[in-house]
Design an enzyme around this catalytic site. Structure first.
Site, short mmCIF file in Angstrom:
data_model
loop_
_atom_site.label_atom_id
_atom_site.label_comp_id
_atom_site.label_asym_id
_atom_site.label_seq_id
_atom_site.Cartn_x
_atom_site.Cartn_y
_atom_site.Cartn_z
CE LYS A 1 28.93 -18.40 -52.15
NZ LYS A 1 29.24 -18.94 -50.82
P1 NAD Z 1 21.05 -26.07 -49.50
O1 NAD Z 1 20.63 -25.72 -50.86
O2 NAD Z 1 21.61 -27.42 -49.23
O3 NAD Z 1 19.82 -25.84 -48.47
C1 NAD Z 1 19.11 -24.64 -48.40
C2 NAD Z 1 17.91 -24.87 -47.47
O4 NAD Z 1 17.22 -23.64 -47.28
C3 NAD Z 1 16.89 -25.86 -48.02
O5 NAD Z 1 16.40 -26.67 -46.96
C4 NAD Z 1 15.76 -24.96 -48.53
O6 NAD Z 1 14.49 -25.60 -48.53
C5 NAD Z 1 15.83 -23.85 -47.50
N1 NAD Z 1 15.24 -22.59 -47.97
C6 NAD Z 1 15.34 -22.02 -49.19
N2 NAD Z 1 14.65 -20.88 -49.23
C7 NAD Z 1 14.13 -20.71 -48.00
C8 NAD Z 1 13.31 -19.71 -47.43
N3 NAD Z 1 12.89 -18.65 -48.14
N4 NAD Z 1 12.95 -19.85 -46.12
C9 NAD Z 1 13.36 -20.92 -45.43
N5 NAD Z 1 14.14 -21.89 -45.91
C10 NAD Z 1 14.51 -21.79 -47.19
O7 NAD Z 1 22.10 -24.93 -49.06
P2 NAD Z 1 23.24 -25.02 -47.94
O8 NAD Z 1 24.49 -25.47 -48.59
O9 NAD Z 1 22.71 -25.75 -46.75
O10 NAD Z 1 23.44 -23.47 -47.58
C11 NAD Z 1 22.62 -22.79 -46.63
C12 NAD Z 1 23.29 -21.48 -46.22
O11 NAD Z 1 24.57 -21.77 -45.64
C13 NAD Z 1 23.56 -20.51 -47.36
O12 NAD Z 1 23.42 -19.18 -46.89
C14 NAD Z 1 25.01 -20.79 -47.72
O13 NAD Z 1 25.63 -19.70 -48.35
C15 NAD Z 1 25.58 -21.04 -46.33
N6 NAD Z 1 26.82 -21.80 -46.33
C16 NAD Z 1 26.89 -23.05 -46.89
C17 NAD Z 1 28.09 -23.75 -46.84
C18 NAD Z 1 28.20 -25.17 -47.35
O14 NAD Z 1 29.24 -25.78 -47.11
N7 NAD Z 1 27.23 -25.71 -48.05
C19 NAD Z 1 29.22 -23.17 -46.24
C20 NAD Z 1 29.12 -21.89 -45.67
C21 NAD Z 1 27.91 -21.23 -45.73
#
Ligand code: NAD
Length: 418
Positions: free
Chosen positions: A108
């Protein structure tokens, strides 16, 4: 644990590991090796800001384990990123890739920055400097970054370009989650969300609940949350609650997800929309629903709110959204949990497909990607469920046991160098 990694999320990852290592009677020599990341790099990133001043940001890349292949893991841009958090996320990637049967280890990366506070030009300079500083560690045969919180296909394009400039030729396989124009994969952008939906459908089937009778609440409306909402809504479930960092929207009859998705893409915050009642993020988590999906940050479900959750299934789209204490409370309350390393693995599975296509210079149709993703998801879910039922344990312990066992087998086969 050495002090450098100390952080609540790393403590959670290590506590989960200890619990599972004990339950599976893992060789004590291996336990110490697997608890400590293999390689970690901290970099200073001096960036010229648009106003002419120079600011120094801090970035990290942690490779937790590479016994099963090159390490793989996202790159996070967030103001709270620390070395310890990145190390925890890297450890979970090791178990996740092993559980899905992908030939990868776990890694990561992250930069402590609020990307929304930077201009596009500043973000590009920051990304390129980060890529140059971590260059010795990354590459298609070594460690392959991808998107995560705060990073986009455009950020991956700058990363891929900077890497390629350093070696002197184009290396699409150096990162995944890239735009299609430079070797990205069809279906990658929505892959984590699609996987979250497919895993949840497997769980609903197991519980005998039809999609038409399913209501869904999702915390986080970024890449993962928004695609999860869209695909669930298209599949016929009622999405009754969604939120972003500022708060959420709720309508027990179902929200118009298509319209919300389009407007959010244009930059309109959920709080400015009138499609439902406004709720805080705390209220959102305790709404009455069939499926609750945290898709934002870690440690959102704690001992403080676990007793008030009103869902039957908890699908962990985010990494580490549930603390150890909350996990025990939910288990007592018979909430069916699809653990993060299973639930959000659709992202890394399609990242693997992207890397394979890049390395082979042979690109697949979207239907091949969906079909192969679906096959891997069904197999991983059923294997974990059978294992959990056979061992009379939770889905989380079963998933971790499966992942850790595969990594342990690789270490045993390779032996200890020198
Ligand atoms: P992103 O940055 O696209 O979106 C994050 C979202 O969370 C946004 O809508 C933001 O407004 C919201 N957010 C931030 N802080 C917050 C809070 N305190 N309370 C409520 N909402 C909040 O990120 P993403 O890529 O969608 O990732 C989201 C989660 O999924 C993370 O934990 C990430 O590690 C996990 N994840 C992502 C992927 C991927 O392919 N992008 C893959 C596996 C896991």
């Amino acid at each position: 644990m050495i002090a450098e990694f100390d952080h609540p999320t790393f403590r959670l990852a290590v506590a989960q590991f200890d619990q599972v290592a004990e339950a599976m009677n893992l060789d004590t020599n291996l336990r110490e090796r697997l608890k400590t990341p293999q390689r970690s790099l901290v970099v200073a990133l001096p960036i010229r800001m648009d106003d002419g001043t120079v600011r120094v940001f801090h970035g990290y890349r942690v490779q937790h384990d590479s016994a099963r292949g090159p390490s793989k893991g996202g790159l996070r841009y967030h103001q709270d990123v620390t070395l310890g958090e990145v190390a925890a996320l890297a450890m979970w990637m090791t178990w996740k890739t092993a559980l899905a049967g992908l030939p990868y280890g776990g890694a990561k990366g992250g930069i402590t920055v609020d990307p929304h506070a930077l201009s596009l030009a500043e973000l590009e300079r920051l990304t390129r400097r980060y890529a140059a500083e971590v260059f010795p560690l990354i590459g298609p045969d070594k460690d392959i970054p991808a998107t995560d919180i705060g990073t986009t296909p455009q950020v991956m394009a700058w990363l891929m370009d900077t890497y390629s400039q350093q070696v002197g030729f184009s290396v699409p396989g150096a990162v995944t989650g890239k735009p299609l124009a430079i070797g990205g994969s069809l279906g990658r952008e929505e892959a984590t969300g699609r996987g979250v939906v497919d895993f949840t459908i497997e769980a609903l089937r197991h519980k005998g609940i039809s999609l038409e009778d399913t209501s869904v609440v999702i915390q986080g409306f970024g890449n993962v949350g928004s695609h999860t909402a869209r695909i669930f809504s298209e599949a016929g479930a009622r999405v009754v609650g969604v939120s972003d960092v500022a708060g959420g929207l709720f309508n027990p009859k179902g929200l118009p997800i298509d319209e919300i998705f389009q407007q959010h893409r244009l930059g309109r915050p959920l709080q400015d929309m009138k499609a439902g009642d406004h709720v805080t993020n705390d209220e959102l988590l305790t709404l009455d629903c069939t499926v609750l999906i945290p898709a934002a940050l870690s440690e959102q479900i704690t001992e403080k709110n676990a007793g008030r959750l009103r869902c039957r299934i908890l699908t962990e789209a985010a990494n580490g959204p549930t603390t150890l204490e909350a996990d025990a409370i939910l288990d007592d309350r018979d909430v069916f949990i699809i653990p993060d390393i299973l639930a959000n693995s659709g992202g890394v599975i399609v990242s693997y497909f992207e890397w394979v296509q890049d390395v082979q210079r042979f690109f697949w149709q979207e239907r091949d990607i969906r079909q192969r993703l679906q096959e891997l998801i069904t197999t991983a879910f059923q294997r974990t469920l059978c294992f959990a039922e056979e061992k009379k344990t939770t889905m989380r312990i079963a998933a971790l046991m499966n992942g850790i066992d595969r990594v342990a087998q690789a270490h045993t086969a390779r032996g200890l160098y020198p």
